[in-house]
Each structure stands twice: as structure tokens, then as C-alpha cells.
Design an enzyme around this catalytic site. Structure first.
Site, PDB file in Angstrom:
ATOM      1  N   LYS A  90      -2.598   1.458  11.681  1.00  0.00           N
ATOM      2  CA  LYS A  90      -3.398   2.720  11.235  1.00  0.00           C
ATOM      3  C   LYS A  90      -2.948   2.998   9.894  1.00  0.00           C
ATOM      4  O   LYS A  90      -1.998   3.564   9.803  1.00  0.00           O
ATOM      5  CB  LYS A  90      -3.221   3.882  12.094  1.00  0.00           C
ATOM      6  CG  LYS A  90      -3.759   5.093  11.684  1.00  0.00           C
ATOM      7  CD  LYS A  90      -3.379   6.479  12.541  1.00  0.00           C
ATOM      8  CE  LYS A  90      -4.351   7.551  12.326  1.00  0.00           C
ATOM      9  NZ  LYS A  90      -4.293   8.031  10.574  1.00  0.00           N
TER      10      LYS A  90
ATOM     11  N   ASP B   3      -2.424   4.654   6.286  1.00  0.00           N
ATOM     12  CA  ASP B   3      -2.421   6.064   5.821  1.00  0.00           C
ATOM     13  C   ASP B   3      -3.002   6.282   4.430  1.00  0.00           C
ATOM     14  O   ASP B   3      -2.349   6.005   3.422  1.00  0.00           O
ATOM     15  CB  ASP B   3      -0.920   6.559   5.942  1.00  0.00           C
ATOM     16  CG  ASP B   3      -0.816   7.802   6.662  1.00  0.00           C
ATOM     17  OD1 ASP B   3       0.336   8.313   7.096  1.00  0.00           O
ATOM     18  OD2 ASP B   3      -1.675   8.545   6.633  1.00  0.00           O
TER      19      ASP B   3
END
Length: 871
Positions: free
Chosen positions: A247, A249
Site C-alpha cells: 500500500k 503512501d
């Protein structure tokens, strides 16, 4: 120098040059280059650093040729408004003459530019119309009234032979009087308005696209397109049908290409092309006629701690290198492939990005092993993972086919009020947060009062409405601190970390993560959280599964994360981006501008050639933590941080045992590169049998006055003499001045025997031709002679590996050769970081093919030599 010097030199009632004013805020740093016909014609090169333009006078202008280093004389700082100045400075005034704007745009550097300038070396990238790519400013050591620097181009895809004077087609010419006085510049060929695009080897992407299931011909405009969104989950799903990615950022960005031109769009369909010129240019450099790509804009590694750097870079508060990590491809060269399975779309995307520059990265994934991927993402500082169904088509909007799992709870909230400040804080005390419920009503979620930097405090305070208003959300009556709160309708969005949700439905221990300037409160109505019933059912299924998740498969070779499992079972990276590399833009070879990323890319590309030379052998490395031009050091012992590098305990001359470095695989190699290793020097024995040598190396090191042709002749003579002993030999350039002649030994034999043979052979050569060879290391005797260095053949001694870089000017490479091609080689450093890769791409087989199958027994050679002596 400050703007005081700029003011002192000018009379603003006589010149149209701008007076210093309030600098604009909230934008990326700019650069401008102006062609100035003053007393002498020159280019003014200006970079925004802080609130002023750092300025240099470059007499001949920037050159695209990395070999050309242009003098740049540092002059006084200029105000930012000077970037738009053009026209005539009256004669008799300071700098009198014509000023024309040559180029302008934004610029970036990976790190603090003021600190780099103070050290005397600034590496930066320009994103203009005429000036593109990476450049260097290096302070000269020559004493001068004004500081002198060298401006030169880095070797990248934009490098070439163009000069600034070749790019004047659309630059306003000076009056004839100024041109006659100051000079007219470089005459000759037709002028251009911008450099021709870098050549890229085209591939028929349309042909590859139409082979995918569900592909259809379609036209594509350059507008925004709808993205697929993930729903928040309590943990990663199981099954081989799931692909798990880090994931990232950052900010979601959709890149649309139409007619070869790229436009960049935020998730809210706001155009960001102008904010991100380097990303737009990188997408265009792919050479596509039309495309739709989906990714995440990041700074640094894209980890949790890098998000503030991303925001600060976009606002101009800091300098950082930006990249777009791409994870989906929906359209390419006239073909809509959104109906194809994600795994196949990503495979095509990975091929497309194979030779992309540093501003485009591929978001790699692992298949199936969600729990391991989730754990490893956390270990590396990422917020979590995104799990995607690899067998599904693209579905715009939010669904359970994409799920995100976070290690530390974080979410986005609308700001609906604030409490007054207390103590030394100004502006506000805490922000009051709300989230929408299932009916779209705003519900109070708690407050956040920590995690604010001074800059964020100022920016957020400026957004807060003044005065009090009625509560816009349902508020707990028992919270007495809220009696003095000031409320307003949902105004803007922040993201906050928290340690769970209390029984009252409020956030526990919330701290600010960031201000989400890319989102509006209305965006939160499309929540990434699953409905409560679905989340509960998911949790129950995982509880029922129990520990079965621990049996998930090992991550595939596409993993972006490193594993701490046994090396034999560990997946190997499929792309350089799969590996963590800190300070990738740090210059390692300043004479050619090669960076740490260039070194890592070299070793990643050459791993299949280099690893057989070093894998499984005790190893010494040359580490250059400050670059090849600064002092480097040898390291042979294992140290903390080398988790991917194996070790073997060996007894040293002192009788103590020490852990020696041993590389087993690609991850170990790249771990050492991350630790700034430039050279690799293996033992002539394996770690499994460290006391049995299987390689003998004669290093032919020419002294002063020895021509290269004599070194070549010496290598051939050694080959002939070894052949007379029935010993086959192989040759390589050393990457320095000489050649190595390598003799494989099988079966392996003891070091005492190998050293005795090598010493005796070298002494025989020196005795036979004393005017040509020397077998002692003393430099005072080596003029006009070749030192036959046999000292590399003792226990613990090493010699440089084939395909290893050397920590010397020009980034030379030790290159194995066929004996037949030795006569065509011009020097011991004939191959460098670029030409070595080009050479291996042309090779059909290894120059030393079959060396491991050569069987030659040193015992028998020694017996024959002893028999000769007795005769």
C-alpha cells in the site's frame, strides 16, 4: 549572497528589473535560464532555493554533452519575480544589455539543496522545454574573486551533443548593437526550439494488447477516467487468486495519453499535469500513442514516513524526487484491455516499464501469500498491503475485489470544528472530526491534537472559519471540553492514525497523519469501509480458519518485500524496484555523473553473469560510502544490516575465527550494493572448502613506461608457457591498467601448493626475461617492467571478479575475454558501466564457456616440473 546585494547593484528608477517582493508560497521550486547580452554574451542560470533564485553566469551556456563541463560563475541572488523578466537593461546600469528568457520550469533534487551547495556538489533535475534530465553543479577548487562552479550534464536518456546555442529558434534575438558588442554565439546549423525526443526502441504494444482476453479496439481521449477503489478489510484474504501489493503512501494519479501527449489527473478529476512535469514527461517517453495508466504518486520509497516529504515537495517546502508507481494498465495504443484479468494487464504493464526511467516504477506483487506479505510490508515501514483479484476485469468504483489491510489504523475524516488553543500553541487546540454514516449523515468521530508540524499548524489554521456556528454533527453531551468548541459544516479532509475505537464510538489516541488536499468531504461518502455486517462476517471466517493462514505459500519472485525465511526458499526479485535502495540519486562516479541507482541497475542487469563468479565463495568488497572519488575501504567480515548476505566462520592468522561475507543469490548481491559496495573480490576457493583452491590468478600489472601492446604480448606468453605445462588458461581485463590470466584447478588443492606454484612460475618469468618482468612488488624497480603478481594466490587473498565494477574514474569493469579477441582490446579499462552491459547483450555464450568443466591436476604439473629439474 542575499537579495541585499541585488538591491545594492541596481537603481530601480532606471531599470525595469523587478524589486524584491513577497515570494509566492505553495508551489514547487522553479528554474529559469536567460540569455544575457551584457558586456559579454552569457547565459544566466538560476535555481530557486528558498525564497530567492541562486544564480550563476555560464559564458557558453549549458551543454547536453556529459563530457563538456561549463564554467559557471556564482553571482548575487535574484528575486523570484526575476524569472519572468525580459527586455533591455539600460546601458550604463549594472548588467546593461538585452535579456531574453531561454527556458524555465520546475526543478528537483533528492535532498536539501542548501546543504548540497554548501558541500560544493548539487545534483538536480530540470523539467523545462529545452533543458531536461539530470545535471550537476560542482564547486571548483580554484581561488577566484567570485566562486566558480562547473555545470555539466549527467549521462541519462537526454544526454547528447546539443549546446544551448543550438536551441535558440524561439528565443527573442537581441538588438544588433547588443549582438555586435557582446557576441552572437555559436554559428552554423539550423536552430531548434527544443531537443528532439530521446530515441526509444518501439514495440508493437497493440499486437500484445489484442491477444489479451476481452481486448477491443477503442479510441481514448486525454481526459480523466474512473478508477477502481479498494475497500478496507480487517486483514488480507486467502487464496492463489489474490495478488498482494504494497500500500503505497501517496496520491492516486491517473495518466491518460492521447496523441502521444500525457495528462495527469487526481482521483477527483483535477488536472495535475502542470504540477508534475517530470511524471508527464516520463509517461510520454514510453512512446505510446494512447494509454490509460493507474498509479500512486510517491516520494522516496513511498513508505509511511515519506508522505510528509511528498506533500512538502509539492508545496515547495522541501526537495524530493517524485515517482509514479503504476499498478494497472487499462488502454494501450488503441486497445481497451480493461476486460482482461488484472494479472495479465499487469504483466503487459511490467513489460512496458522495463526500461522506464526513475520517475516511473512498477508496483510488483506476490501471489497468494497475503499474511506473509502483510507482515513484511510492516517490517519495511509500509502502512499495509492492497489485495486484488488477479483473475478479474477492471470494475470502476469501490468493491471487495480490491481490499486494503493496514497495520496501524488510519482513516480519513472531515474537519467540522476545532477547540481553542492552549499554552504556547496558536491557531487551534484540536481538530474535531466527523465521518459519514450509512445514510450519509455526519457523525462525530473524535478529535486529533497531536502530530502537527509548525508548517501544518499554519496551513490548517488558515483554513479554519472564524467565529462560532451551530453544531453540524451529533456530539456527545458528556464531553465538557467541547463547550468552547467552534463548529462549521464539513470543511476539508485530514487523515489520522488511531489505536482503535472506544465504546463511545470515538477514536482512541488519534494523531495526525496528513492533510488530504487531494480530497473533499464529499469524497468520504464513498467509504472504503465495508458495511458492519460484512466486516463481522469476514472476521468470523478468519477466526474459524485459525492458524491455517500460517501455511500460506511463500511470496513469489515479484515481491517488493524482503523475507527473513531461509534463503533456499526465498523468492528472488524480478525487478530492481522490488528492492529497497536508499539515496538512489547520490552520485557515486562524479566524473561521469553515475548515481547509486545506476550502480544498482548495473549489478541487477549483470547478476546472471557476476553471480557464478562470486556465489558461495568467501568475499571481500570495496565499499565507497562517499563515492568512488573519495576514500573507499575493503570489508571482508559480516556486519549488522546485511540480512540477505550469508557468512562462513573462518580461522584467521591470529587463530581467531571471524564471519566472512558469502553471497548466495541476487538478494545478497543487491544487499551489498545497497551498502555501497562497488567492487567484488572473491577467494580462489569456495566457502564449503576454504582450504582448497580451485583458481589461480596471475595479475599482469604494467609499470610506468609499459605500452598496452606489451601487456597483451605478456598475457599471450603466459598462456603459451602454461599450455606447455598442459594447463589451460583464461584472460580478462582487470578494469585497471592490466590483465588477469586465470587458471582453473580441478581437483582443488591446498593453498601451500598453489602459492608455491604461482611464486615459482612468476620467478621463472622474471629470471627468463629480467628486462621485461619483475616478480617483486616494490614500485621502485617496476619502471618499464610488468609485475607478475602471484600474491593473489594465498589463503585469504582475493582478486577482482569478472563483471565487477572498479572504484575508479569512468566506472570501468573487469571483463572476461576470449583469447581470440584480446588483440582488439585497447586497454585494461576498455569496458565501463555502459559498454559492459552492451557487450553481454551481444554475446551468444560466455567468453569463458566451459571453464568449470576443465579438469587439470596441479599435482601432476608439479611432478612433471620436478622430473625436469632432476633431468
Amino acid at each position: 549572497m542575499s537579495l541585499h546585494e541585488y538591491r545594492r547593484k541596481r537603481r530601480f528608477d532606471r531599470t525595469r528589473e523587478p524589486e524584491p517582493g513577497a515570494p509566492p508560497r505553495g508551489r514547487r521550486p522553479i528554474f529559469v535560464v536567460q540569455l544575457h547580452h551584457a558586456s559579454r554574451r552569457h547565459y544566466d542560470f538560476r535555481l530557486q532555493v528558498g525564497d530567492a533564485l541562486k544564480s550563476w553566469a555560464v559564458p557558453k551556456g549549458p551543454s547536453y554533452d556529459p563530457a563538456v563541463k561549463r564554467m559557471a560563475v556564482e553571482v548575487e541572488d535574484h528575486p523570484l519575480d526575476y524569472a519572468s523578466f525580459e527586455g533591455e537593461i539600460p546601458h550604463g546600469e549594472y548588467g546593461g544589455g538585452h535579456v531574453a528568457r531561454f527556458d524555465s520550469g520546475v526543478w528537483a533534487s533528492d535532498g536539501d539543496p542548501e546543504a548540497q551547495l554548501a558541500k560544493g556538489h548539487l545534483r538536480f533535475e530540470l523539467f523545462g522545454t529545452k533543458l531536461k534530465g539530470a545535471w550537476h553543479l560542482v564547486r571548483s577548487g580554484k581561488p577566484a574573486r567570485q566562486p566558480q562552479w562547473l555545470l555539466f550534464k549527467e549521462r541519462d536518456e537526454h544526454a547528447g551533443k546539443l549546446e544551448a546555442d543550438d536551441l535558440l529558434a524561439d528565443v527573442a534575438p537581441p538588438p544588433d548593437a547588443d549582438a555586435r558588442r557582446a557576441g552572437r554565439g555559436k554559428p552554423g546549423k539550423k536552430k531548434l526550439s527544443e531537443p528532439p525526443p530521446a530515441r526509444r526502441r518501439r514495440r508493437d504494444w497493440a499486437a500484445a494488447a489484442r491477444e489479451l482476453p476481452g481486448a477491443r479496439k477503442a479510441s481514448l481521449g486525454g481526459g480523466a477516467f474512473e478508477l477502481q477503489l479498494a475497500r478496507l478489510a480487517d486483514g488480507p484474504p486467502q487464496g492463489e487468486q489474490w495478488l498482494h501489493e504494497v500500500k503505497w503512501d501517496g496520491y492516486r494519479i491517473a495518466a491518460a495519453v492521447a496523441g502521444g501527449k500525457a495528462r495527469l489527473w487526481s482521483r477527483n478529476a483535477l488536472e495535475w499535469t502542470g504540477k508534475l512535469p517530470e511524471i508527464a514527461a516520463a509517461v510520454e517517453s514510453l512512446g505510446l500513442r494512447s494509454a490509460a495508466l493507474d498509479g500512486e504518486l510517491i516520494a522516496g520509497r513511498g513508505a509511511r514516513e515519506d508522505f510528509n516529504l511528498l506533500q512538502a515537495t509539492l508545496s515547495g517546502e522541501k526537495q524530493g524526487a517524485l515517482a509514479l508507481v503504476l499498478f494497472d494498465l487499462l488502454h494501450i495504443d488503441g486497445w481497451d484491455i480493461s476486460a482482461a484479468p488484472l494479472a495479465q494487464r499487469k504483466a503487459l504493464l511490467e513489460a512496458l516499464l522495463e526500461n522506464a526511467g526513475p520517475h516511473l516504477r512498477y508496483s510488483s506483487h506476490v501471489v497468494g501469500a497475503g499474511e506473509q506479505a502483510f507482515a513484511l510490508a510492516g517490517e519495511q515501514g509500509f502502512e499495509g498491503i492492497v489485495s486484488k483479484r488477479g483473475d478479474r476485469a477492471h470494475h470502476p468504483g469501490r468493491s471487495d475485489e480490491w481490499r486494503k489491510s493496514k497495520r496501524l489504523g488510519s482513516d480519513e475524516f472531515a474537519v467540522v470544528g476545532y477547540t481553542p488553543p492552549k499554552g504556547a500553541r496558536s491557531g487551534f487546540g484540536s481538530l474535531l472530526l466527523a465521518r459519514p454514516d450509512a445514510h450519509g449523515e455526519w457523525v462525530y468521530a473524535g478529535r486529533v491534537g497531536t502530530g502537527f508540524s509548525e508548517q501544518l499548524l499554519e496551513r490548517i489554521a488558515a483554513r479554519l472559519p472564524k467565529g462560532a456556528a451551530a453544531e453540524s454533527v451529533r456530539v456527545p453531551a458528556h464531553d465538557t471540553d467541547l463547550r468552547a468548541a467552534r463548529w462549521f459544516a464539513p470543511k476539508f479532509v485530514i487523515e489520522a492514525f488511531y489505536r482503535g475505537i472506544g465504546g463511545n464510538g470515538l477514536l482512541r489516541q488519534a494523531s495526525l497523519k496528513t492533510l488530504r488536499e487531494d480530497k473533499k468531504p464529499a469524497d468520504l461518502l464513498d467509504s472504503d469501509r465495508a458495511p458492519a455486517r460484512r466486516a463481522a462476517a469476514s472476521k468470523a471466517r478468519r477466526a474459524k480458519a485459525g492458524d491455517s493462514q500460517a501455511a500460506s505459500p511463500t511470496p513469489s519472485s515479484r515481491s517488493v518485500m524482503t523475507s527473513k525465511s531461509k534463503r533456499s526458499a526465498r523468492a528472488q526479485p524480478a525487478a530492481l524496484e522490488d528492492l529497497r535502495l536508499t539515496s538512489p540519486t547520490r552520485v557515486v562516479y562524479p566524473d561521469i555523473g553515475a548515481t547509486k541507482h545506476d550502480v544498482a541497475a548495473y549489478y541487477f542487469a549483470m547478476a546472471d553473469w557476476l553471480l557464478p563468479e562470486i556465489a558461495g565463495r568467501p568475499l571481500s568488497i570495496v565499499r565507497c560510502t562517499q563515492g568512488a572519488a573519495r576514500p573507499c575501504f575493503f570489508q571482508k567480515h559480516h556486519t549488522a544490516g546485511l540480512e540477505e548476505v550469508d557468512s562462513v566462520a573462518l580461522e584467521e592468522e591470529s587463530g581467531q575465527r571471524a564471519d566472512y561475507l558469502v553471497v548466495r543469490d541476487l538478494r545478497g548481491l543487491m544487499n551489498l550494493v545497497q551498502f555501497n559496495a562497488l567492487e567484488f573480490h572473491p577467494w580462489g576457493a569456495t566457502a564449503a572448502r576454504p582450504d582448497r583452491a580451485d583458481r589461480i590468478v596471475f595479475d599482469l600489472d604494467p609499470g610506468p613506461g609499459v605500452a598496452w601492446s606489451e601487456v597483451v604480448a605478456a598475457a599471450r606468453q603466459l598462456r603459451s608457457l602454461l599450455k606447455s605445462l598442459e594447463l589451460a588458461s583464461f584472460v580478462r581485463t582487470s578494469g585497471g591498467k592490466g590483465l588477469h590470466v586465470v587458471v582453473p584447478v580441478a581437483p582443488a588443492c591446498g593453498w601451500d601448493q598453489v602459492k608455491a606454484f604461482a611464486h615459482g612460475f612468476a620467478e621463472s618469468l622474471a629470471t627468463m626475461e629480467p628486462l621485461k618482468y619483475i616478480a617483486t612488488a616494490s614500485k621502485k624497480f617496476r619502471k618499464d617492467k610488468i609485475f607478475v603478481d602471484y600474491l593473489r594466490n594465498g589463503r585469504g587473498a582475493t582478486s577482482v571478479a569478472s563483471f565487477s565494477l572498479r572504484a575508479r574514474e569512468g566506472a570501468p569493469v573487469a571483463m572476461p575475454l576470449r583469447w581470440e579477441e584480446l588483440g582488439r582490446i585497447k586497454s585494461g579499462h576498455a569496458f565501463d558501466i555502459d559498454s559492459a552491459q552492451a557487450r553481454v547483450k551481444r554475446l551468444r555464450r560466455h567468453p569463458w564457456a566451459g571453464i568449470d568443466e576443465v579438469r587439470q591436476n596441479l599435482d601432476r604439473v608439479m611432478e612433471r616440473l620436478q622430473a625436469r629439474d632432476e633431468d
